[in-house]
Every structure is written in structure tokens, then in C-alpha cells.
Design a protein around this motif. Structure first.
Motif, short mmCIF file in Angstrom:
data_model
loop_
_atom_site.label_atom_id
_atom_site.label_comp_id
_atom_site.label_asym_id
_atom_site.label_seq_id
_atom_site.Cartn_x
_atom_site.Cartn_y
_atom_site.Cartn_z
N LYS A 20 1.28 5.20 0.47
CA LYS A 20 0.65 6.21 1.32
C LYS A 20 0.37 7.49 0.56
O LYS A 20 -0.45 8.30 0.97
CB LYS A 20 1.51 6.50 2.53
N LYS A 21 1.12 7.74 -0.54
CA LYS A 21 0.95 8.95 -1.31
C LYS A 21 0.81 8.60 -2.78
O LYS A 21 1.30 7.57 -3.23
CB LYS A 21 2.14 9.89 -1.12
N THR A 38 0.84 -1.19 0.00
CA THR A 38 0.00 0.00 0.00
C THR A 38 0.88 1.25 0.00
O THR A 38 1.76 1.41 0.87
CB THR A 38 -0.91 0.03 1.24
#
Length: 593
Positions: free
Chosen positions: A36-37, A34
Motif C-alpha cells: 500500500k505504501k 500488493t
């Protein structure tokens, strides 16, 4: 999710080194990661096979898009049963939003939209609902659900009553009966639909207003109610202002034959010059009970009213005054009074009937009668019952039957009453087949009886071992007829007979004198006539047959052979009774002249 597709020419990979480009690593074959940005990341992969060889670095750029942000607003006031508009305010920094998913939290299906246009939804009941919105971009990125609590306010349940008024009334009083589930304050706006009203008087904000109508006619009255939360509901009712002069009127149906034991039917014939009769008051016995009245608030034209007066039977007809008051409004009324004659009705009685047995003879019903002494005709009806009152239990059959008595007086009034009678079953009996016994012998009777706890009785008891059982031993001396009576526990009886013939030992005389003097002219073998299959043969001293009978002894021997008198002398006979238990009889008989 990343999936390894490395080619090792058949060698087994034992190690994976993933670099996701954001200082995060993994040693799994197919890892998930995943970011985050949003942004562009260079992902690298190195694999090691089982012989220790390590691959070159494989790299690939991937783009991570920013999630869209769901948002919406809703119109107010939010009221139950009213459509509420929801406006999308969602945004996406990367990619166009292409789908909207609405969940209104009221168990209705999730709505999928492909445009951001304002969308309406109706909540059926008041309460607090959690409304959720998710959006999806063209890049396949779905937002987190945006939630907002929506308070749905109750809607006023509008209702009001309209009065019965006429143009002579000072005003019409309107009565509000509106309710709201949360009990909050309500605001009212009435429109009386009266174009001829004075300026400023055709509307009102009171809860229970009044209004003056000056022209008879039909009006549309509108009440609009607004709750404290701003929820609005409206009700329109048709309202009739009646004319000034109603005319009361009624008919008495079948007025020439009104019996006190029957309902009297009255038909409303009241009219008004405009509108309708709004109320009728009935005084059905105005002379004797002037304050007793029945009020009808919905007196339709030609409506029928039924009233039962106290029943009386004598001595003569009674005069009754009936008063009707018809209203077309509070002050517009008219009355009608009529006098009618109420005839005395017969008074009948039908006392209880005893149970009867099916086998008894028809009888007259005497328990039904007219009590007041009126002249008239009585008729009966029912199973097994003739119009004149003769009851036949056998025709009615076993069971409980309803018998009706109707008395019609000479004045045309009649009364009926019913009573039940129970017909009990006759027991079944079969005394058995007629039989024959030898003198001195006996036989067992085998009677059959059926019914409710039956008892048995034989008559006469002569020659019976017992007279109270179905199968006694019978040993009569002479021919006899026994009668068996079977009685049920309900005292119902049935009878049957059995004949027993006693075959006595034939008595053969040894001489007779056939000289036509009336004494001993024939050879009379006593009791031989009972042996219907007996054979008799008589021989001369030379062995020739002079008399023969092959079927009983119906025609006794007269001392002749072929019509010629035989000479005096001794003759010999053979008698075979042809009956079990009886031996052949032989002997000699002498003819005397």
C-alpha cells in the motif's frame, strides 16, 4: 508476484510461510502481494518438507516505488478541425518519467511519446471527448490513467456571396451565408481589399455590409467569423468590379437555314472594357412575347444557347426578333436586337404497318407521307427497305424492324419519322420424295411441316385418304403431282410438290403389221415405257433371239432383225418388268404383212 526457488535435495515441500514485511502473510507457493505504501521491505520465507523438517529463515529486502501521477492541461478555445495543444503536468517522486500514452477518445490511435513536450491534436468534429493520459517511469511503474473531458466547439462554416457590380453602381452588396452547427451567435469582420477606400471604410463588422468601389479591378474580399466560443474561420474570395460599359452581342449560327423544327443556336459575343459580363437576359421572341425572358447568371464568353420555337409547316417563313441584354453590374447594361427568318418545316406522318410474312413479294410502303403539301424529296431507310420505299420481307428477315421516312423540303428543312414492321416467319415444308406405285396400289405420304401452329392442305385431293394432314394415304389411278400448302397461325404459307408415278400393267398386243403404212408399224406394248429397268426378249419359232432390250423399252420392236424385215409368222416373247409386284409376262406375237 513472489516465486519460490527453495532447494530441498529432492524432498517435497508441503508448507510455505511468507512474511512480506508489512504484517501480511501467505501460505501459497508462489503468492502475489500488493504494498500500500512505497518503501523498503524485508521479505522472509520458511518452508517445511514432507518429513517434518523446517528450513531456516530466508530473507530479502525489496524496494517498492511510488506510482507516478499523470496530469495535463489543454489550450483554449478548443475548436473542431483546429490543432489543440496539450501540456503534460505529470509528476513522479521516485524515478524519471520516460513515456507518455495519450488517448484522445476520438477513435484515433493511442499516441506514445518519449518527451514531455507540448503535444497537439486535431479533432475532426465538435463534441465532448474524454482524453486520457498514462505515464511510465524508468523503474517500470505506470500511473493510473488521468481523464479529463474536453469540449470541442464547432467551427463556423464561412461563406458569402459577391455581387455583380460595375464602377457606376452606388455600392456592392455582400451577403453572408455562414453557418455553425450549434446555432450560436457569430461575430463578423470584413476586409474589402480596397486600398483606395476612404479611411475606416475598408472594413466592416456587419453581417451583410455594403461597400463602394470607384476603380474597376480585381479585389480580394476577406470574411473572418468568430463564434461565441472563440473559434475563428476565414474565407477569401476574388471579387471583380467590372468596367462601366458592356457591349451586348450575339451570333445566330446557321442563320441562313433556320428550320422551325430544329433548335436555333445563339453564341454570346458580349464584351466589357474590364472584368466580365455578369448576367445576360434573353428575349427569344421579343415581338410576340416581350415579357418572356431567360436569365443566365454565368454567361461565359462564346457560350452557346439553344432555343426551340413552335414548329410550323405553312405557308411561308416567319420573321423573329431576338433581344439580348448584357449586364456588367446593377446599372451597367447594353442590349442587342437581331431579326432572323424561321423557315417552315415539313409535317410528316407514318401510320402503323401490318405484320407481313417473310415469303411475300417485295411491296411499296404507302403509309408514309408529307402532310402540309410542301414540295421536296422523300427517302426511306431500314432493313430490307430501298431508298424509294420498296420493302423486301425476305431481305429484312424475321423480327421487328424500324423503318424511317425522311422528307426534305425544297427550302432545305427536313423531318423524319419512324415506324416498326414485324416480319413473321414462313413455315417450313417438305412434301417428301417423288415415288412410284403400281396400278391399284397405294403409298403413305410423309410430309414434314414446321412453324407456329401450322395447318396442312393437299391439292388435288384426288386419290388421297385426307387432304388436311401431313401423312395421308395416296392411291391415285394415274400419274399425279400433289401440292402441299402449309399455313401458320399468322397466315404465312409455304408449298412443296411431290410426284407419284403409277405403273400400270403392260398391255401386250398379239399382232402388228410393220408394212410402213403408218398403222401398227411397231409392236407397241402399252405402259411398258414406264418400266425403265424392264428387259424384253423376242424369239423365233426356232428359239433364236430376234429382238432384245435390256434397259426398258425405249425403242419399240419394228419387226426387223439386224435391219432386215422378218417374215410373217408367230414369234414368242418374255417381258420382265424388273419391278416388285410385277410378274414376268410371256406370250406370242404375230407379224402380219
Amino acid at each position: 508476484t513472489f516465486r519460490d526457488t527453495s532447494n530441498t535435495n529432492g524432498q517435497k515441500i508441503v508448507n510455505w510461510i511468507w512474511d512480506f514485511g508489512d504484517n501480511e502473510f501467505s501460505d501459497k507457493q508462489h503468492p502475489t502481494h500488493t504494498y500500500k505504501k512505497s518503501g523498503t521491505y524485508k521479505v522472509k520465507l520458511i518452508v517445511e518438507v514432507e518429513n517434518g523438517c523446517i528450513s531456516e529463515v530466508f530473507s530479502k529486502d525489496i524496494i517498492i516505488y511510488a506510482l507516478p501521477v499523470a496530469d495535463f492541461s489543454s489550450a483554449s478555445p478548443a475548436c473542431e478541425a483546429k490543432a489543440i495543444t496539450f501540456t503534460d503536468r505529470s509528476v513522479s517522486s521516485e524515478g524519471k518519467i520516460v513515456k507518455w500514452y495519450w488517448d484522445f477518445g476520438d477513435l484515433s490511435p493511442i499516441e506514445e511519446k518519449v518527451t514531455p513536450d507540448p503535444f497537439s491534436h486535431t479533432f475532426k468534429t465538435s463534441g465532448t471527448y474524454t482524453v486520457k493520459l498514462r505515464v511510465l517511469t524508468e523503474n517500470g511503474c505506470e500511473s493510473l490513467a488521468f481523464e479529463k473531458s474536453i469540449v470541442i466547439n464547432p467551427l463556423p462554416l464561412v461563406n458569402f456571396g459577391v455581387p455583380e457590380v460595375c464602377i457606376r453602381d452606388s455600392f456592392a452588396q455582400f451577403t453572408d451565408s455562414t453557418s455553425i452547427s450549434d446555432g450560436t451567435e457569430l461575430n463578423y469582420l470584413w476586409n474589402f481589399g480596397n486600398p483606395s477606400a476612404s479611411p475606416g471604410t475598408n472594413t466592416s463588422t456587419l453581417k451583410n455590409p455594403t461597400h463602394r468601389y470607384t476603380v474597376a479591378g480585381t479585389y480580394q474580399v476577406t470574411l473572418t467569423v468568430t463564434s461565441k466560443a472563440g473559434c475563428v474561420n476565414t474565407l477569401v474570395k476574388t471579387f471583380v468590379v467590372n468596367g462601366a460599359t458592356p457591349i451586348a452581342g450575339f451570333e445566330i449560327l446557321n442563320s441562313s437555314n433556320l428550320c422551325s423544327n430544329k433548335e436555333v443556336v445563339f453564341r454570346n459575343t458580349s464584351t466589357v472594357d474590364f472584368g466580365e459580363i455578369g448576367k445576360i437576359e434573353w428575349f427569344f421572341d421579343y415581338a410576340n412575347a416581350p415579357t418572356n425572358k431567360i436569365v443566365d447568371e454565368n454567361p461565359l464568353p462564346n457560350k452557346e444557347y439553344r432555343f426551340s420555337y413552335p414548329v410550323f409547316s405553312a405557308p411561308s417563313a416567319r420573321q423573329i426578333r431576338v433581344r439580348m441584354v448584357a449586364y456588367s453590374g446593377g446599372s451597367c447594361a447594353d442590349e442587342e436586337i437581331q431579326t432572323m427568318m424561321l423557315l417552315p418545316a415539313p409535317s410528316v406522318s407514318f401510320t402503323s404497318l401490318s405484320n407481313v410474312c417473310q415469303e411475300i413479294a417485295p411491296f411499296r410502303i404507302t403509309q408514309a407521307t408529307e402532310l402540309s403539301g410542301q414540295a421536296g424529296n422523300a427517302t426511306f431507310s431500314g432493313p430490307g427497305l430501298s431508298p424509294t420505299g420498296i420493302f423486301n420481307p425476305a431481305q429484312a428477315g424475321v423480327g421487328i424492324h424500324t423503318l424511317q421516312f425522311v422528307f426534305t423540303a425544297n427550302n432545305g428543312c427536313s423531318e423524319s419519322i419512324s415506324q416498326t414492321i414485324t416480319v413473321m416467319p414462313t413455315p417450313l415444308v417438305n412434301a417428301g420424295r417423288d415415288t412410284i406405285i403400281l396400278e391399284g396400289g397405294e403409298t403413305k405420304l410423309n410430309a414434314i411441316g414446321s412453324g407456329n401452329n401450322v395447318t396442312y392442305k393437299w391439292f388435288p385431293a384426288t386419290g388421297l385418304s385426307r387432304d388436311d394432314i401431313p401423312d395421308p394415304i395416296a392411291s391415285p389411278v394415274d400419274d399425279i403431282i400433289y401440292t402441299l400448302t402449309v399455313t401458320s397461325d399468322q397466315a404465312c404459307v409455304a408449298t412443296d410438290n411431290i410426284r407419284i408415278k403409277v405403273l400400270k400393267q403392260p398391255e401386250v398386243p398379239n399382232a402388228f403389221s410393220p408394212n410402213n403404212d403408218g398403222l401398227n408399224d411397231i409392236w407397241n406394248v402399252k405402259y411398258l415405257e414406264s418400266y425403265v429397268n424392264a428387259t424384253v426378249r423376242v424369239f423365233s419359232r426356232y428359239g433364236s433371239i430376234v429382238y432384245q432390250s435390256n434397259k426398258g423399252y425405249a425403242i419399240p420392236w419394228n419387226g426387223q432383225f439386224n435391219g432386215v424385215d422378218l417374215p410373217m409368222g408367230t414369234y414368242y416373247y418374255i417381258i420382265d418388268p424388273k419391278t416388285k409386284g410385277r410378274r414376268v409376262i410371256t406370250g406370242a406375237v404375230t407379224i402380219l404383212r
